[in-house]
Design a protein around this motif. Sequence first.
Motif, PDB file in Angstrom:
ATOM      1  N   MET A   2      38.444  45.804  81.121  1.00  0.00           N
ATOM      2  CA  MET A   2      39.125  45.895  79.946  1.00  0.00           C
ATOM      3  C   MET A   2      39.753  47.080  80.130  1.00  0.00           C
ATOM      4  O   MET A   2      39.064  48.429  80.703  1.00  0.00           O
ATOM      5  CB  MET A   2      38.095  46.111  78.789  1.00  0.00           C
ATOM      6  N   PRO A   3      41.161  47.363  79.890  1.00  0.00           N
ATOM      7  CA  PRO A   3      41.773  48.588  80.085  1.00  0.00           C
ATOM      8  C   PRO A   3      41.232  49.872  79.294  1.00  0.00           C
ATOM      9  O   PRO A   3      40.966  49.243  77.950  1.00  0.00           O
ATOM     10  CB  PRO A   3      43.336  48.196  79.840  1.00  0.00           C
ATOM     11  N   ARG A   4      41.483  50.990  79.526  1.00  0.00           N
ATOM     12  CA  ARG A   4      41.070  52.115  78.560  1.00  0.00           C
ATOM     13  C   ARG A   4      42.294  52.905  78.346  1.00  0.00           C
ATOM     14  O   ARG A   4      43.193  53.337  79.170  1.00  0.00           O
ATOM     15  CB  ARG A   4      40.013  53.111  79.430  1.00  0.00           C
ATOM     16  N   VAL A   5      42.549  53.387  77.042  1.00  0.00           N
ATOM     17  CA  VAL A   5      43.718  54.153  76.498  1.00  0.00           C
ATOM     18  C   VAL A   5      42.997  55.382  75.886  1.00  0.00           C
ATOM     19  O   VAL A   5      42.147  55.000  74.972  1.00  0.00           O
ATOM     20  CB  VAL A   5      44.479  53.246  75.728  1.00  0.00           C
ATOM     21  N   LEU A   6      43.527  56.482  75.880  1.00  0.00           N
ATOM     22  CA  LEU A   6      43.256  57.682  75.182  1.00  0.00           C
ATOM     23  C   LEU A   6      44.572  58.059  74.450  1.00  0.00           C
ATOM     24  O   LEU A   6      45.690  58.113  74.815  1.00  0.00           O
ATOM     25  CB  LEU A   6      42.799  58.968  76.298  1.00  0.00           C
ATOM     26  N   LEU A   7      44.315  58.174  73.107  1.00  0.00           N
ATOM     27  CA  LEU A   7      45.417  58.607  72.385  1.00  0.00           C
ATOM     28  C   LEU A   7      45.141  60.063  71.938  1.00  0.00           C
ATOM     29  O   LEU A   7      43.905  60.517  71.699  1.00  0.00           O
ATOM     30  CB  LEU A   7      45.245  57.967  70.904  1.00  0.00           C
ATOM     31  N   LEU A   8      46.072  60.914  72.348  1.00  0.00           N
ATOM     32  CA  LEU A   8      46.128  62.242  71.911  1.00  0.00           C
ATOM     33  C   LEU A   8      47.046  62.461  70.805  1.00  0.00           C
ATOM     34  O   LEU A   8      48.295  62.295  70.820  1.00  0.00           O
ATOM     35  CB  LEU A   8      46.462  63.174  73.178  1.00  0.00           C
ATOM     36  N   GLY A   9      46.850  63.459  69.947  1.00  0.00           N
ATOM     37  CA  GLY A   9      47.498  63.689  68.626  1.00  0.00           C
ATOM     38  C   GLY A   9      47.038  65.102  68.072  1.00  0.00           C
ATOM     39  O   GLY A   9      45.951  65.578  68.318  1.00  0.00           O
ATOM     40  N   ILE A  10      47.817  65.491  67.208  1.00  0.00           N
ATOM     41  CA  ILE A  10      47.582  66.653  66.286  1.00  0.00           C
ATOM     42  C   ILE A  10      46.586  66.195  65.139  1.00  0.00           C
ATOM     43  O   ILE A  10      46.746  65.241  64.600  1.00  0.00           O
ATOM     44  CB  ILE A  10      48.742  67.251  65.658  1.00  0.00           C
ATOM     45  N   ASP A  11      45.672  67.051  64.885  1.00  0.00           N
ATOM     46  CA  ASP A  11      44.797  66.731  63.511  1.00  0.00           C
ATOM     47  C   ASP A  11      45.647  66.946  62.434  1.00  0.00           C
ATOM     48  O   ASP A  11      45.912  68.073  62.171  1.00  0.00           O
ATOM     49  CB  ASP A  11      43.457  67.663  63.745  1.00  0.00           C
TER      50      ASP A  11
ATOM     51  N   THR B 128      41.539  61.592  70.336  1.00  0.00           N
ATOM     52  CA  THR B 128      41.513  62.830  70.214  1.00  0.00           C
ATOM     53  C   THR B 128      42.407  63.564  69.587  1.00  0.00           C
ATOM     54  O   THR B 128      43.619  63.521  69.801  1.00  0.00           O
ATOM     55  CB  THR B 128      41.128  63.578  71.685  1.00  0.00           C
ATOM     56  N   LEU B 129      41.909  64.225  68.615  1.00  0.00           N
ATOM     57  CA  LEU B 129      42.992  64.876  67.552  1.00  0.00           C
ATOM     58  C   LEU B 129      42.977  66.434  67.845  1.00  0.00           C
ATOM     59  O   LEU B 129      41.682  66.902  67.779  1.00  0.00           O
ATOM     60  CB  LEU B 129      42.593  64.657  66.146  1.00  0.00           C
TER      61      LEU B 129
END
Length: 119
Positions: free
Chosen positions: A1-10, A43-44
């Motif tokens: 299963m592919p793994r994706v990380l989302l990075l954004g501002i809280d 991760t925010l």
Amino acid sequence: MPRVLLLGIDPRAVPGMDGAAIRAALDQELARFSEHAIDASMTLIPLDESADAPESAVVAALSEASWDVVVIGGGIRKPDPLLPLFEQVVNLVRRHAPKAAIAFNTSGGDSVEAAQRWL
């Protein structure tokens, strides 16, 4: 299963925004990844006075797993005052997840499609 990380501002750290509503929309998008058989994490990044806080949060998230794609959200990329943070995040991804593709969403609602371009 592919793994994706989302990075954004809280969103709770941005004055004048309805942080709870935006967070709910981000959580909904995160849940959408499972519909596509993609393991995703978000991760925010806090925007506070501590210069180390964004770097620490990003490095910790990048170190959690071997990511196939890292999606960097528009909240980091688009506001001109955050250009130094955007550069820092891109370089941290390059350094700490060198095998991961880097993708960019246009809004919090198309992160799945951004990741799929690179899976």
